[in-house]
Scaffold this active site. Structure first.
Site, mmCIF file in Angstrom:
data_model
loop_
_atom_site.group_PDB
_atom_site.id
_atom_site.type_symbol
_atom_site.label_atom_id
_atom_site.label_comp_id
_atom_site.label_asym_id
_atom_site.label_seq_id
_atom_site.Cartn_x
_atom_site.Cartn_y
_atom_site.Cartn_z
ATOM 1 N N GLY A 125 -8.551 -27.881 -50.717
ATOM 2 C CA GLY A 125 -7.554 -28.404 -49.778
ATOM 3 C C GLY A 125 -6.727 -27.386 -49.027
ATOM 4 C CB SER A 137 -2.571 -25.837 -47.186
ATOM 5 O OG SER A 137 -3.263 -26.070 -45.986
ATOM 6 C CD GLN A 150 -12.068 -31.858 -43.658
ATOM 7 O OE1 GLN A 150 -10.909 -31.484 -43.490
ATOM 8 N NE2 GLN A 150 -12.522 -32.993 -43.189
ATOM 9 C CG ASP A 156 -16.324 -33.663 -45.361
ATOM 10 O OD1 ASP A 156 -15.946 -34.569 -46.135
ATOM 11 O OD2 ASP A 156 -16.224 -33.744 -44.127
ATOM 12 C CG LEU A 179 -8.901 -33.324 -50.905
ATOM 13 C CD1 LEU A 179 -9.641 -34.580 -50.487
ATOM 14 C CD2 LEU A 179 -9.899 -32.223 -51.244
ATOM 15 C CB ALA A 204 -5.094 -42.226 -43.316
ATOM 16 C CE1 TYR A 251 2.117 -40.316 -46.573
ATOM 17 C CE2 TYR A 251 1.940 -41.883 -48.386
ATOM 18 C CZ TYR A 251 1.718 -40.626 -47.863
ATOM 19 O OH TYR A 251 1.086 -39.683 -48.630
ATOM 20 C CE LYS A 279 -1.258 -38.760 -50.943
ATOM 21 N NZ LYS A 279 -2.231 -37.688 -51.240
ATOM 22 C CB THR A 281 1.200 -29.534 -44.311
ATOM 23 O OG1 THR A 281 1.163 -30.960 -44.498
ATOM 24 C CG2 THR A 281 1.941 -28.890 -45.459
ATOM 25 C CB ALA A 310 -1.991 -33.572 -44.187
#
Ligand code: NAD
Length: 274
Positions: A29, A35, A56, A81, A109, A112, A174, A181, A212, A214
Site C-alpha cells: 500500500g 502513504s 499497485q 494489484d 490499501l 472506492a 465516506y 471498513k 494522502t 486516497a
C-alpha cells in the site's frame, strides 16, 4: 514468569531501537511518501525489520522505487494489484522463495470509485459496492490466507490493516467506504479467531484523517481535518509517524497479547460526544 520481568526497562536498553530486528515484513500500500504504509515501513525499518514492498501498477512504480531506494540495501519491490489473483500468487511465491517465512504483513490499501465518495450513500450502485468491498475488505482475507503458511514457518506473525471511524459512524461522503471498513473490521475479528491458534495476530489501526492520495478522493476531506483539529482531545490531527509507531508496536512482540482489535490512533477524536 514474574509480572513484567521481561519488560524491565534496564534489561530492554540493549535492544532499544531494534524492536523488530530479524523480522521480515511485507508492506502493501505504499503509493508515495504521504502513504500511511510508508509511515509504518519507516518505523519498521528504523527498528530493524527486513522489508518487502508492493506497488499497485506502473503509475506509482517510480515513486515507490525512489522511496524504497532511499532506505538503502537490497529491498524487493514487486508489482501487485490485489484485484489480480495471479499477481497476488506471484508476490507470495516470490516471498516464499526468497525469505521462506514471513513475520509481518501490513495491509494499507483501499479503493472506492470517486463518484461513490460524494453525495448520498443510498445512491451507491452494486458495482461501486462490489469494487469497494472487494479491494478494501476482501483483499485482507486473500492476503491473510496467502500469508498463513509463511507465518506458520516463522512460528507466528502479525497482520495489520488500516481502518477509519466511518465504519461505525455515518461520516459525510465516506459512504460505501464506511461499509467496506465495517466489513474489514469484522474480517479482522474472524481472521484473528482463525489464525490465533497458529500464533498469528490480526489487528486494525483506526487512523484519524491524514492528507494522502486516497483521502483526497473523499469529497470535503479538508473539512474533516478541521473538525478533528477543533474537537479532538489533543486538538490536532494525527501524524503519519504516530500511525507508523502504532504499526510498529502491533508488529512487535510488545503487542504479543493483542489480536482481533481495532486501535484508534486519532488524537482521541472518536471518544468525543457533544
Ligand atoms: N488517509 C486517511 O485519512 C486514512 C484514515 C484512516 C484509514 N485510512 C486507510 O489507510 C489505508 C492507506 O491509505 P492512505 O491514506 O495511506 O492512502 P494512499 O493513497 O497513500 O494508499 C492507498 C494505497 O492503496 C493502494 N491500492 C488501491 N487499490 C489497490 C489495488 N487494487 N491493489 C493494490 N493496491 C491498491 C494504492 O496503490 C495505494 O498505495 C487505506 O486502507 C485507507 O482507507 C486512511
Amino acid at each position: 514468569m514474574g509480572y513484567g520481568c521481561s519488560w524491565n526497562l534496564a534489561e530492554r536498553k540493549g535492544s532499544m531501537g531494534q524492536l523488530v530486528a530479524g523480522k521480515k515484513a511485507l508492506i502493501l500500500g505504499v503509493a508515495n511518501k504521504r502513504s500511511i504504509a510508508w509511515g509504518i515501513a519507516q518505523a519498521l525499518h528504523r527498528e530493524g525489520a527486513s522489508l518487502w514492498f508492493n506497488y499497485q501498477n506502473e503509475r506509482v512504480k517510480d515513486y515507490v522505487a525512489e522511496l524504497v531506494a532511499g532506505l538503502g540495501g537490497d529491498i524487493p519491490l514487486t508489482e501487485c494489484d490485489v484485484m489480480k489473483p495471479e499477481q497476488v500468487d506471484a508476490l507470495f511465491e516470490a516471498v516464499a522463495a526468497r525469505w521462506g517465512s514471513l513475520d509481518i504483513l501490513v495491509h494499507s490499501l483501499a479503493f472506492a470509485p470517486r463518484e461513490a465518495l460524494e453525495g448520498e450513500f443510498y445512491t451507491t450502485t452494486l458495482e461501486q459496492w462490489n469494487t469497494a468491498l472487494a479491494i478494501s475488505a476482501y483483499s485482507l482475507v486473500l492476503c491473510a490466507r496467502q500469508a498463513k503458511p509463511l507465518m506458520e514457518k516463522a512460528g507466528g506473525g502479525s497482520i495489520i490493516t488500516l481502518t477509519y471511524l466511518g465504519s461505525e459512524r455515518a461520516v459525510k461522503s465516506y459512504n460505501v467506504m464506511g461499509v467496506a471498513k465495517a466489513a474489514l473490521e469484522a474480517s479482522v475479528r474472524y481472521l484473528a479467531a482463525d489464525l490465533g491458534p497458529a500464533n498469528i495476530r490480526v489487528n486494525a489501526i483506526s487512523a484519524g484523517p491524514v492528507k494522502t492520495l486516497a483521502a483526497k478522493g473523499v469529497s470535503g476531506f479538508s473539512s474533516i481535518l478541521k473538525v478533528v483539529e477543533e474537537k479532538a482531545p489533543l486538538r490536532r490531527n494525527v501524524t503519519q509517524a504516530e500511525i507508523g509507531n502504532t504499526g510498529l508496536f502491533l508488529a512487535s512482540d510488545l503487542a504479543s497479547g493483542i489480536t482481533g482489535e481495532v486501535i484508534f490512533v486519532d488524537c482521541g477524536y472518536h471518544i468525543v460526544g457533544v
